[in-house]
Design an enzyme around this catalytic site. Structure first.
Site: not given
Ligand code: FPP
Length: 221
Positions: A53, A2-3, A7, A15, A19, A50, A47
């Protein structure tokens, strides 16, 4: 993980840049885990919730995952990592399904380390699907116990998680491995996932190593 969004926002970036930074961080943490003797790491990448979004973000995430899986498969294979998918490939773009299937096939014989990639995953839905299969296969109700359910989950044959780390200060499980994490130790850190490095991982493991795990029982001398 998360985050990523926060970030990026704090840096005035889109955003998806968060990622991407988050994705780049996976390899470093995975290598650290291998070095520390961890045997299974599950990353929660997407998830079932998700999907709510914005479409651009969802499509961007899928493109990013495809790119990373394609790029990393050979190296993961070389260091003995078995890639396993936790979730469902339905409704995902063909390029991502293909990349994932290739990674799973290429690394299927590796035993040193298992990397579970949880995407298009939800813990409750996983339990529902397990129950449907149990019923469909006509398993006798009296014979069903906890180990039966275990065997019908996407993590069948794997140990339950010992430690769940959640970044960016959140204190929720968010439908992650709800059955498997019944006795997992939980660790939350304010650090955003792209900034979560080796020192943060070692700190989490240090906290874990001082926890007393009783699994509902009492400590015996
Ligand atoms: C949550 O942060 C992050 C996600 C929903 C996506 C995470 C996915 C990746 C890092 C890609 C993974 C890659 C592979 C190959 C599996 P957020 O967007 O909820 O952050 P926020 O809460 O600060 O908005």
């Amino acid at each position: 993980m998360d985050g990523n969004g926060r970030w990026a926002e704090e840096r005035g970036l889109p955003r998806l840049a968060g990622h991407r930074a988050g994705t780049d961080n996976i390899r470093a943490i995975l290598e650290c885990c291998v070095e520390l003797g961890v045997e299974v790491l599950t990353i929660y990448a997407f998830s079932t919730e998700n999907w709510r979004r914005p479409r651009d973000e969802v499509e961007g995430l899928f493109a990013l995952m495809t790119e990373v899986i394609e790029r990393e498969t050979e190296e993961l294979h070389r260091i003995g990592v078995r890639v396993h998918h936790v979730g469902w490939l339905d409704d995902l773009p063909a390029h991502l399904v293909q990349a994932m299937e290739t990674a799973i096939r290429t690394t299927s014989e590796n035993r040193r380390f298992t990397l579970n990639v949880a995407f298009n995953y939800g813990g409750r839905a996983e339990v529902v699907r397990a129950i449907r299969r149990i019923v469909r296969e006509g398993v006798a109700p009296e014979s069903i116990d906890e180990s039966t359910i275990d065997r019908y989950l996407a993590t069948a044959g794997q140990p339950d998680p010992d430690l769940i780390i959640r970044t960016a200060g959140e204190m929720r499980l968010s439908n992650f491995l709800v059955w498997q994490s019944a006795y997992a130790e939980y660790f939350s850190t304010p650090t955003y996932w792209p900034d979560f490095g080796r020192a943060n991982l070692l700190a989490a493991i240090d906290v874990y190593s001082h926890r007393t795990r009783k699994f509902g029982g009492v400590l015996t001398a």
